[in-house]
Design a protein around this motif. Sequence first.
Motif, mmCIF file in Angstrom:
data_model
loop_
_atom_site.group_PDB
_atom_site.id
_atom_site.type_symbol
_atom_site.label_atom_id
_atom_site.label_comp_id
_atom_site.label_asym_id
_atom_site.label_seq_id
_atom_site.Cartn_x
_atom_site.Cartn_y
_atom_site.Cartn_z
ATOM 1 N N ARG A 245 26.831 46.655 40.027
ATOM 2 C CA ARG A 245 26.663 47.229 41.801
ATOM 3 C C ARG A 245 25.463 48.156 42.350
ATOM 4 O O ARG A 245 25.485 47.803 43.535
ATOM 5 N N ALA A 246 25.387 48.494 42.408
ATOM 6 C CA ALA A 246 23.848 49.525 42.573
ATOM 7 C C ALA A 246 22.424 47.676 43.346
ATOM 8 O O ALA A 246 22.792 47.939 44.450
ATOM 9 N N ARG B 100 24.221 46.732 46.300
ATOM 10 C CA ARG B 100 24.385 47.638 47.334
ATOM 11 C C ARG B 100 23.379 47.119 47.611
ATOM 12 O O ARG B 100 22.685 47.690 49.177
ATOM 13 N N GLU B 101 21.830 47.210 47.192
ATOM 14 C CA GLU B 101 20.492 47.184 47.513
ATOM 15 C C GLU B 101 20.311 45.771 48.285
ATOM 16 O O GLU B 101 19.712 45.371 48.926
ATOM 17 N N GLY C 61 33.170 49.621 51.278
ATOM 18 C CA GLY C 61 32.774 51.322 51.298
ATOM 19 C C GLY C 61 30.853 51.862 51.106
ATOM 20 O O GLY C 61 30.841 52.429 51.467
ATOM 21 N N ASP C 62 30.431 50.064 50.760
ATOM 22 C CA ASP C 62 29.434 50.348 50.223
ATOM 23 C C ASP C 62 28.080 49.672 50.983
ATOM 24 O O ASP C 62 27.290 49.825 50.941
ATOM 25 N N VAL C 63 28.987 49.813 52.468
ATOM 26 C CA VAL C 63 27.670 49.214 53.099
ATOM 27 C C VAL C 63 28.036 50.065 54.615
ATOM 28 O O VAL C 63 29.387 50.668 54.736
ATOM 29 N N PRO D 233 27.569 49.495 36.374
ATOM 30 C CA PRO D 233 26.856 49.711 37.419
ATOM 31 C C PRO D 233 25.630 49.559 37.922
ATOM 32 O O PRO D 233 25.440 49.520 39.484
ATOM 33 N N LEU E 100 30.796 44.605 45.201
ATOM 34 C CA LEU E 100 30.667 45.089 46.883
ATOM 35 C C LEU E 100 32.024 45.751 47.522
ATOM 36 O O LEU E 100 32.944 45.007 47.418
ATOM 37 N N ASP E 101 32.143 46.809 47.882
ATOM 38 C CA ASP E 101 33.294 47.082 48.512
ATOM 39 C C ASP E 101 32.751 47.718 50.191
ATOM 40 O O ASP E 101 31.468 48.122 50.527
#
Length: 230
Positions: A165-166, A169-170, A197-199, A162, A194-195
């Motif tokens: 992944r965070a 995303r950042e 839906g993450d952006v 996680p 990263l997917d």
Amino acid sequence: MKTLGVLGGMGPAATLAFLARVQALTPASGDEDHVRVVMDMNPQVPNRHSQPEAAGRILGEMAARLRDAGAEVLAMPCNTAHAHAGAIRAAGVPFIDMVAETAKAAAAGGAARIGVLATPGGEALYAEALAAEGVEMVRLSDADRARFMSVVFGVKAGDVGPEQRAAMRELAAALIAAGAQGIIGGCTEVPLLLDAGDVAVPLTDSTEVLARVCVAACLQVDLLPQGEKD
């Protein structure tokens, strides 16, 4: 049907994810409908950043071995290593340019400025490919690029947790804040974290693009991008 030759191992998890996409994207009703793949999974390819000459030599040798094993189309699920596309093409087998195909797919969405999550070498390749499509590339800051590389090396070490992944995303959010109207996952480790839906803007996954183009080339069919099939 054409046989696909894969120059893999850069890194291994990303290569396996690419092969999974090839399998999933193939319109098949049985085993015999799938693409035949010959692969050289070679994690010992010299470092693409610090040993470019050695890397190019080894990649050229890999391409020649794949040709001799029956490959009729070549692909390499590593963006940075596309700096050595010339050495691979010297084997005399059609080579699918992951960077060019991804830039084309991203530009098709109409964005004027596209952010790229990639290594420094990958950034240079995407800057040229996006310019050819009439699109401006948005780059990470020096500090964020260093953070991106740390995340990528973490993935190569098996960390897809996680916190990783965070962080990805950042990093994508930082590109959007800098004006990116779309994001390219220009390193094959990116989609492991990263997917879409993450952006908040369209995400173009270079692994997905390469897999789709490979299937289309090997089956000699037109394969519409996801979302255009309905």
